[in-house]
Design a protein around this motif. Sequence first.
Motif, PDB file in Angstrom:
ATOM      1  N   ASN A 165       0.836  -1.203   0.000  1.00 49.28           N
ATOM      2  CA  ASN A 165       0.000   0.000   0.000  1.00 49.28           C
ATOM      3  C   ASN A 165       0.870   1.250   0.000  1.00 49.28           C
ATOM      4  O   ASN A 165       1.441   1.616   1.010  1.00 49.28           O
ATOM      5  CB  ASN A 165      -0.927  -0.008   1.224  1.00 49.28           C
ATOM      6  N   GLN A 166       1.009   1.858  -1.179  1.00 50.43           N
ATOM      7  CA  GLN A 166       1.696   3.145  -1.323  1.00 50.43           C
ATOM      8  C   GLN A 166       3.106   3.130  -0.701  1.00 50.43           C
ATOM      9  O   GLN A 166       3.426   3.918   0.189  1.00 50.43           O
ATOM     10  CB  GLN A 166       0.856   4.268  -0.714  1.00 50.43           C
ATOM     11  N   ILE A 167       3.933   2.216  -1.181  1.00 53.26           N
ATOM     12  CA  ILE A 167       5.301   2.091  -0.683  1.00 53.26           C
ATOM     13  C   ILE A 167       6.204   3.096  -1.375  1.00 53.26           C
ATOM     14  O   ILE A 167       6.264   3.162  -2.606  1.00 53.26           O
ATOM     15  CB  ILE A 167       5.849   0.668  -0.924  1.00 53.26           C
ATOM     16  N   ASN A 168       6.912   3.891  -0.583  1.00 53.69           N
ATOM     17  CA  ASN A 168       7.934   4.803  -1.095  1.00 53.69           C
ATOM     18  C   ASN A 168       9.232   4.516  -0.347  1.00 53.69           C
ATOM     19  O   ASN A 168       9.332   4.753   0.857  1.00 53.69           O
ATOM     20  CB  ASN A 168       7.521   6.265  -0.893  1.00 53.69           C
ATOM     21  N   LEU A 169      10.213   3.971  -1.069  1.00 52.46           N
ATOM     22  CA  LEU A 169      11.483   3.582  -0.467  1.00 52.46           C
ATOM     23  C   LEU A 169      12.612   3.828  -1.459  1.00 52.46           C
ATOM     24  O   LEU A 169      12.414   3.707  -2.665  1.00 52.46           O
ATOM     25  CB  LEU A 169      11.500   2.086  -0.126  1.00 52.46           C
ATOM     26  N   THR A 170      13.780   4.124  -0.933  1.00 47.83           N
ATOM     27  CA  THR A 170      14.999   4.119  -1.740  1.00 47.83           C
ATOM     28  C   THR A 170      16.010   3.222  -1.043  1.00 47.83           C
ATOM     29  O   THR A 170      16.325   3.428   0.130  1.00 47.83           O
ATOM     30  CB  THR A 170      15.581   5.537  -1.908  1.00 47.83           C
ATOM     31  N   ILE A 171      16.485   2.220  -1.757  1.00 45.05           N
ATOM     32  CA  ILE A 171      17.510   1.309  -1.234  1.00 45.05           C
ATOM     33  C   ILE A 171      18.801   1.613  -1.970  1.00 45.05           C
ATOM     34  O   ILE A 171      18.855   1.571  -3.206  1.00 45.05           O
ATOM     35  CB  ILE A 171      17.079  -0.154  -1.416  1.00 45.05           C
ATOM     36  N   ASN A 172      19.827   1.943  -1.216  1.00 51.30           N
ATOM     37  CA  ASN A 172      21.067   2.436  -1.806  1.00 51.30           C
ATOM     38  C   ASN A 172      22.033   1.305  -2.149  1.00 51.30           C
ATOM     39  O   ASN A 172      21.979   0.215  -1.570  1.00 51.30           O
ATOM     40  CB  ASN A 172      21.744   3.422  -0.849  1.00 51.30           C
ATOM     41  N   GLU A 173      22.927   1.595  -3.062  1.00 58.37           N
ATOM     42  CA  GLU A 173      23.917   0.617  -3.498  1.00 58.37           C
ATOM     43  C   GLU A 173      24.755   0.136  -2.319  1.00 58.37           C
ATOM     44  O   GLU A 173      25.211   0.914  -1.492  1.00 58.37           O
ATOM     45  CB  GLU A 173      24.835   1.248  -4.543  1.00 58.37           C
ATOM     46  N   GLY A 174      24.915  -1.190  -2.222  1.00 56.73           N
ATOM     47  CA  GLY A 174      25.778  -1.783  -1.209  1.00 56.73           C
ATOM     48  C   GLY A 174      25.135  -2.027   0.136  1.00 56.73           C
ATOM     49  O   GLY A 174      25.776  -2.593   1.027  1.00 56.73           O
TER      50      GLY A 174
END
Length: 277
Positions: free
Chosen positions: A19-28
Amino acid sequence: MIEFQNVSKVYPNGTRGLNQINLTINEGELVVIVGLSGAGKSTLLRSINRLHDISEGNIVINGQSITTASGSGLRRIRRGIGMIFQSFNLVKRSTVLRNVLSGRVGHHSTLRTVLGLFPAEDTALAMDALERVNIRDKAYSRADQLSGGQQQRVSIARALAQQPQIILADEPVASLDPLTTRQVMDDLQRINRELKITTIINLHFIDLAREYATRIIGLRAGEVVFDGTPAEATDDVFAHIYGRAIHRDEVLGDHPPGDDVISVIPSKPGVAAGGVQ
């Protein structure tokens, strides 16, 4: 590296998986996703490589949308994403080496891979991957002759043979004993640190999440309710993620005798430290 932009998933029966996921997963990063069964962990993980298509929003990997990709573009993105399953997903009657070489199929024509015509460079890559998880000596054994832990190491080596930028692991230790569990988690952590491969793991055991993750994401009913460091993921935070006390079978390590509940729900679950929303 990976961006979730207003991502939702609704199943045909109307169940909302995300439900309305906002995420940033960074390199490494080594990210561990936690939550109750049905919270959306597998849906979130499998949406990254489009094993599950999302209903709304967009997922962007290295600046390219996998949500809208098709044909050769989709294959190219997927080639950079290794997948490790709880059930290993090996061809049991085939050798360990052939199973690991299957990680190279995205780099060659269908006919060549069906005939098993892998170049010497691929075999060297596969053997190096087996060396990295300490089972090179099993290369010519049949997969069904291996223990569960060894089979999971083969699946890790298969993912490594892809030369991925991202590894996804969906409950990779759920069927393993405690000692083997830590060996597999040690392998994943070492690979993440040495090769800088972004690693995202769904886990059931909260102490493993704290021990191995660089970042923990908590899901509840398809929504992110925690996103923070292992130090911030206190028992109270986990109780909020789960909506109840922590149970004995959610901790791998030793714990004192008593009933099945080993943690109490905080009196004010909405204000626990560490980013609970």
